[in-house]
Design a protein around this motif. Structure first.
Motif, PDB file in Angstrom:
ATOM      1  N   TRP A 152       0.837  -1.202   0.000  1.00 56.34           N
ATOM      2  CA  TRP A 152       0.000   0.000   0.000  1.00 56.34           C
ATOM      3  C   TRP A 152       0.872   1.252   0.000  1.00 56.34           C
ATOM      4  O   TRP A 152       0.619   2.197  -0.754  1.00 56.34           O
ATOM      5  N   TYR A 205       0.897   4.168  -2.675  1.00 52.55           N
ATOM      6  CA  TYR A 205       0.411   5.471  -2.209  1.00 52.55           C
ATOM      7  C   TYR A 205       1.357   5.979  -1.122  1.00 52.55           C
ATOM      8  O   TYR A 205       1.158   5.720   0.072  1.00 52.55           O
ATOM      9  N   THR A 218      -7.221   6.161  -2.936  1.00 53.48           N
ATOM     10  CA  THR A 218      -7.088   4.753  -3.342  1.00 53.48           C
ATOM     11  C   THR A 218      -8.180   4.309  -4.307  1.00 53.48           C
ATOM     12  O   THR A 218      -8.121   3.195  -4.838  1.00 53.48           O
ATOM     13  N   PHE A 274      -5.686   0.716   8.450  1.00 49.29           N
ATOM     14  CA  PHE A 274      -4.304   1.178   8.356  1.00 49.29           C
ATOM     15  C   PHE A 274      -3.702   1.493   9.727  1.00 49.29           C
ATOM     16  O   PHE A 274      -2.662   2.132   9.827  1.00 49.29           O
TER      17      PHE A 274
END
Length: 439
Positions: free
Chosen positions: A4, A8, A312, A323
């Motif tokens: 992830w 990003y 996202t 997260f």
């Protein structure tokens, strides 16, 4: 999580609860699908509903009488605050700076008076029309009559909320005569719960956050055959209620002779929780001003759900807890871990970007605003006040070619709540900000 973060890069800083600024790449793509499930005509129709109910609102809520039953807030220039911000951060900010004072909105003292009140009025009108109690040509003062209160009593309105939406829904629903169930998350302020109970609203409290409250509220309301749930995660009516603000702002800018066009850009900073109110306002602004307006969302570092959803493209499929972000913030109106699907999908195509802000910064900003302008707001409502600084420190100005235009531009921070905050609580906010500024 490494994957992830690779895809990003901002995610690593967001997980560390550091303030970030994101420039939305999707809004600039030429191939972006700009078709929406709503149109400008829908906004105009929503404004007509507000107008139909204006005689009722003027009677039921005397504080709306000066504007003949229209729920609207002032637009105030905050030049003294701007000077203080520039001095505090050693920056020069081009353009003029205004505050859209939705913390002063009648009925609930927050931006939620736009969407929340609108959706309940829309539902009440639908029921009254279907049962032959009124026509659209009637004077809606009729909604004050005892027979209407008796009629609405058999129907239940439900809502899940961190606080401000509950105040707007609870206040207008109880006044019309509905039975009202408000499902509130653990971060909702006690004074908001107490105020709702005084109005005869049934308040249900949950240990979890907004997602828990809204899920429980939705399930329990849907069990009632006469129940109607105001769904902050997926409501077109809420969205439309907020969008009408753009028409009203256009009129206020015209009165002040403020031009908005390519050479005179308008930048609006919108505090963001689940995404409905900033999304609806941004949609309306884009319908009215087109590319001349730039809408920037603001979220707490602990609750960046809409930023995550847009960045996202996963929208409501992700929550901040995925997260390791805790969704615990003093900005109770913005304490949302999962974004609205409906609003976020639209916003992703419209907003210029978003930034996150720490709680301590909110307190400092609200204290500076009080000291320099005599305006008092709650922490979440201060989120947009640092917007022009964030804009200048990001690559946004260069990305959109605004280097020479911003000197003639207008910045507006949207203040979302605060008028009903008890004086002693507001004093605590102010003193905390004062203490942080001294450090």
């Amino acid at each position: 999580m490494q994957e992830w973060a690779m895809e990003y890069p901002l995610i690593e800083s967001m997980r560390d609860l550091k303030p970030v600024t994101w420039i939305n790449p999707f809004a600039k793509k030429e191939e972006t699908d700009r078709s929406f499930p709503l149109t400008k005509m829908d906004i105009i129709e929503a404004e007509k509903l507000w107008q139909r109910f204006a005689p009722y609102l003027a009677k039921a809520f005397p504080e709306t009488k000066p504007l003949n039953g229209i729920i609207e807030s002032p637009l105030r220039e905050i030049s003294h605050f701007k000077e203080a911000l520039e001095k505090h951060h050693h920056e020069t900010l081009p353009g003029t700076f205004y505050l859209k004072c939705d913390h002063e909105l009648p009925i609930s003292g927050s931006v939620k008076a736009r969407g929340g009140v609108f959706e309940v009025l829309k539902h009440a009108e639908k029921l009254a029309l279907e049962n032959g109690m009124i026509t659209k040509e009637d004077n809606y003062e009729k909604f004050m009559e005892p027979q209407f209160k008796q009629f609405f009593k058999q129907y239940t309105i439900g809502v899940g909320s961190t606080g401000n939406l509950a105040l707007s829904i609870g206040t207008i629903s109880a006044e019309l005569g509905f039975t009202v169930d408000v499902h509130m998350s653990s971060d909702a302020k006690q004074w908001k719960k107490d105020l709702l109970r005084k109005k005869g609203v049934r308040v249900h409290e949950y240990d979890g956050d907004f997602s828990v409250a809204i899920t429980q509220g939705r399930e329990k309301t849907e069990e009632d055959p006469n129940g109607y749930f105001v769904d902050d995660e997926d409501s077109k009516a809420l969205f439309l209620g907020y969008s009408v603000a753009a028409l009203r702002l256009k009129a206020q800018l015209d009165v002040k002779q403020i031009t908005v066009d390519e050479k005179h850009p308008l930048v609006v900073y919108l505090p963001c929780g689940v995404g409905g109110s900033p999304g609806g306002i941004a949609f309306g602004l884009k319908q009215v001003f087109g590319d001349a307006v730039h809408c920037i969302f603001v979220e707490p570092t602990h609750s960046p759900s809409v930023l995550l959803g847009m960045m996202t493209e996963r929208h409501e499929k992700l929550c901040v807890q995925d997260f390791g972000i805790d969704n615990k913030t003093e900005a109770d109106g913005l304490a949302v871990g999962r974004p609205s699907r409906f609003a976020t999908e639209i916003s992703q195509k419209l907003v210029g970007g978003a930034y996150t802000i720490e709680d301590d910064e909110l307190y400092k900003l609200l204290t500076m605003l009080a000291d320099r302008e005599g305006i008092y707001v709650e922490p979440s409502a201060a989120a947009g006040l640092i917007g022009p600084l964030k804009l200048m420190q990001s690559g946004y100005v260069k990305e959109y070619g605004l280097e020479s235009q911003l000197i003639n531009g207008t910045h507006i921070a949207w203040s979302t709540g605060g008028a009903l905050v008890p004086e002693e609580e507001m004093k605590v906010f102010y003193e905390k900000g004062k203490s942080l500024l001294r450090r």
